[in-house]
Every structure is written in C-alpha cells, then in structure tokens.
Design an enzyme around this catalytic site. Sequence first.
Site, PDB file in Angstrom:
ATOM      1  N   GLY A   7      22.548  13.498  30.957  1.00 14.00           N
ATOM      2  CA  GLY A   7      22.329  14.760  31.662  1.00 14.00           C
ATOM      3  C   GLY A   7      23.067  15.869  30.945  1.00 14.00           C
ATOM      4  O   GLY A   7      24.286  16.000  31.079  1.00 14.00           O
ATOM      5  N   CYS A   8      22.337  16.642  30.174  1.00 15.24           N
ATOM      6  CA  CYS A   8      22.977  17.643  29.305  1.00 15.24           C
ATOM      7  C   CYS A   8      22.639  19.058  29.749  1.00 15.24           C
ATOM      8  O   CYS A   8      22.187  19.901  28.963  1.00 15.24           O
ATOM      9  CB  CYS A   8      22.577  17.402  27.855  1.00 15.24           C
ATOM     10  SG  CYS A   8      23.075  15.767  27.256  1.00 15.24           S
ATOM     11  N   ASN A  98      26.520  16.531  43.233  1.00 19.10           N
ATOM     12  CA  ASN A  98      26.666  16.906  44.631  1.00 19.10           C
ATOM     13  C   ASN A  98      26.121  15.810  45.533  1.00 19.10           C
ATOM     14  O   ASN A  98      25.272  15.017  45.130  1.00 19.10           O
ATOM     15  CB  ASN A  98      25.914  18.210  44.933  1.00 19.10           C
ATOM     16  CG  ASN A  98      26.673  19.438  44.467  1.00 19.10           C
ATOM     17  OD1 ASN A  98      27.907  19.450  44.451  1.00 19.10           O
ATOM     18  ND2 ASN A  98      25.950  20.474  44.086  1.00 19.10           N
ATOM     19  N   LYS A 180      33.898  17.418  50.305  1.00 21.77           N
ATOM     20  CA  LYS A 180      32.937  18.167  49.489  1.00 21.77           C
ATOM     21  C   LYS A 180      31.578  18.193  50.185  1.00 21.77           C
ATOM     22  O   LYS A 180      30.876  19.212  50.159  1.00 21.77           O
ATOM     23  CB  LYS A 180      32.825  17.532  48.104  1.00 21.77           C
ATOM     24  CG  LYS A 180      31.856  18.245  47.152  1.00 21.77           C
ATOM     25  CD  LYS A 180      32.357  19.617  46.768  1.00 21.77           C
ATOM     26  CE  LYS A 180      31.383  20.368  45.857  1.00 21.77           C
ATOM     27  NZ  LYS A 180      31.221  19.767  44.533  1.00 21.77           N
ATOM     28  N   ASN A 184      29.247  21.398  51.218  1.00 19.09           N
ATOM     29  CA  ASN A 184      27.860  21.502  50.770  1.00 19.09           C
ATOM     30  C   ASN A 184      26.886  21.604  51.937  1.00 19.09           C
ATOM     31  O   ASN A 184      25.881  22.316  51.849  1.00 19.09           O
ATOM     32  CB  ASN A 184      27.489  20.297  49.901  1.00 19.09           C
ATOM     33  CG  ASN A 184      28.018  20.420  48.480  1.00 19.09           C
ATOM     34  OD1 ASN A 184      28.148  21.516  47.955  1.00 19.09           O
ATOM     35  ND2 ASN A 184      28.321  19.293  47.862  1.00 19.09           N
ATOM     36  N   ASN A 188      25.233  25.269  51.118  1.00 19.82           N
ATOM     37  CA  ASN A 188      23.943  25.166  50.425  1.00 19.82           C
ATOM     38  C   ASN A 188      22.748  25.553  51.297  1.00 19.82           C
ATOM     39  O   ASN A 188      22.019  26.488  50.961  1.00 19.82           O
ATOM     40  CB  ASN A 188      23.782  23.764  49.823  1.00 19.82           C
ATOM     41  CG  ASN A 188      24.431  23.651  48.459  1.00 19.82           C
ATOM     42  OD1 ASN A 188      23.928  24.165  47.485  1.00 19.82           O
ATOM     43  ND2 ASN A 188      25.573  22.978  48.410  1.00 19.82           N
ATOM     44  N   SER A 249      23.895  26.247  44.426  1.00 20.08           N
ATOM     45  CA  SER A 249      22.929  25.506  43.611  1.00 20.08           C
ATOM     46  C   SER A 249      21.607  25.343  44.350  1.00 20.08           C
ATOM     47  O   SER A 249      20.534  25.406  43.744  1.00 20.08           O
ATOM     48  CB  SER A 249      23.497  24.134  43.228  1.00 20.08           C
ATOM     49  OG  SER A 249      23.813  23.381  44.388  1.00 20.08           O
ATOM     50  N   GLU A 261      18.808  19.044  46.325  1.00 22.24           N
ATOM     51  CA  GLU A 261      19.591  17.840  46.625  1.00 22.24           C
ATOM     52  C   GLU A 261      19.786  17.656  48.139  1.00 22.24           C
ATOM     53  O   GLU A 261      20.697  16.950  48.567  1.00 22.24           O
ATOM     54  CB  GLU A 261      20.951  17.922  45.919  1.00 22.24           C
ATOM     55  CG  GLU A 261      20.831  17.912  44.409  1.00 22.24           C
ATOM     56  CD  GLU A 261      22.170  18.070  43.698  1.00 22.24           C
ATOM     57  OE1 GLU A 261      22.618  17.102  43.054  1.00 22.24           O
ATOM     58  OE2 GLU A 261      22.757  19.168  43.778  1.00 22.24           O
TER      59      GLU A 261
END
Length: 306
Positions: A7-8, A98, A180, A184, A188, A249, A261
């Site tokens: 995953g770049c 996440n 976390k 989120n 989110n 995100s 997500e």
Amino acid sequence: MKITVLGCGAIGKLWIAGLIQQSHDVQGWLRIPQPFLDVNVDSVNHSPFQLRILSNQKEWLSESELLIVCLKSWQVSDAVNALIPFLRAQCPILLIHNGMGTIDELAVSESTKGRPFLQGITTHGAYQQGQNIIHSAEGITHIGPLNASARQYSDLAEVLHNALPDVAWHNDIHTISWLKLAVNCVINPLTVFYQCRNGELLQHSEHVQAVCDEVYQVMEREGVIPTSQSHLYKYILDTIELTSNNYSSMYQDVKYQRHTEIDYITGYLIRRASAQGLVLPENNYLFQFIKQKEGNYDHISTHLPS
C-alpha cells in the site's frame, strides 16, 4: 531489516522514506504490479526525500523480515491473503489502518494461523499533491500485538521510532484501538453529514455527544473502559480541535466517490453492540446515511466514449 510496504499511498510512502533514511532495505508493493516506485516526500525527519525504489519483487517479499500494510481497511484481507504464501512463516505483519475488524477476517484463513499480526494506529498526517507526498502533521504511532505470536516483537517499536518518531509499544493495543475507533465513529460520518471540516463539528456538540455516548455504552459492555464517559467526550472534542482544519478521510472518500471505511468504523461498532444486546439509533442512522451516499455514486466506466 528487509521490509516490504504493502500500500503505497501517502502514509505508506512516508514509512518507506523514513525507513530508507535509517538504511533499511525497503520495497513497495502495489496492486497493479510495476518494477519501480517513485517516492517523493516533502519532509521526513525535517529532510526532503526523493528516490526511485524497487517494487513488487517476489524474491524480496519472500526474504522480508517485516510486512507493513498501509491500506484502507476494506482492502486488507484480500491483499494480505494474496501475499501470505510468499512470506516466511514468522514474518510479522503490521496493519496500519482506520477501524477495527480486519484481524477477524484474516483469522479465518488456515494460512494465517500462528502468524504474528500487529496493529498500528497513527496520528501522522500526509496527503498526495500531484506526484509528491506532503507530510502535513507529525504525530505518534501506537503499535501492539493482535495475537500471542506477535508479543515477542516489541523491539519493532524502536526500529520504527528511529524511522518515523514517535512510536510507542502497547501490550494492550485493543484499548488504544477502541479509543481511536471512538474518535473515528464521531468525526468521520458527522463531517460527511454536515459537509464540513473537523473543527466545524464543535457547532454540533449535542450530536457529537449523542454519538459519543452510544460508543461509550459499547465500550463499557466490551470491558474496554480506559476513561469515564465525560472524559471520552472531552478527548473527542480535543481531537476535533487539534484537527480542526482537516477534512476527514471519510469526507474525502465521499467527495471523490471512493469506497469508505464505514463498515470497519461505525459498522464494527454496530456489530459489537448487537452482540452485546445494545441498539444504537444515532450510529445506525449515520451508518445507513453513509451507505446510501456510497450507493448514489455514479458508476460510469471511464472506457466509455465521452
């Protein structure tokens, strides 16, 4: 160490740059195979980084001493399962994403039994701008074991800390993951609901509190109570203030019609609530709201004539 980063995107390239600065041998791994990857980051440890590195080398993968996974949560299980046959049996796999629940999907596979899995939770901020990665905010990365075989890899915290500080090891990463998740679950979906930056949620404090209170109910039933209900609410408000200028995100995913997500954030919360006999009207509504947004995307093929 010999390391593969799966995953770049922005965070993946940030780790690649930091690790190479510390003289580790690092390759990238992309969904669409290519032999090279250009990594351009504006600032890693206060220095710019530009380098073309190798990617998608199977021999390198088989020799890797660490696999770092920097994917969206919904991409993790398929991508990791595809690489597992090429990894050494004791190569630790660090998941940085996440939400929660991906380890449950990985645990059902025979090939993952006994493999060391670790969870990483980061507050570093980074985003893509053209061909460059902008390291927008320095932060802290919490890591810890997701299964018994990963407990022996606490020394990875120092390796990763030297590459991209700060990194902290936690024997109980589950509690940190829930904190976390709570953040989120609030930020989110609500930033999508109100079409706003994080900081503007302070104008909707009653809604923030209603979502937070439901999250706390589930944490209490799950036996994950790192703080009181009022302190959890304050923690979330503090996070909103610290990230006030950011677009979440999920806001960005919906804006650009990408898969979100939500299944691993609010969806995971709802699944755990159901198992505990709880009903979460606020979170259920937000979950359905985001799913409807996804369902309304224009799925027009780019191969059609204009």
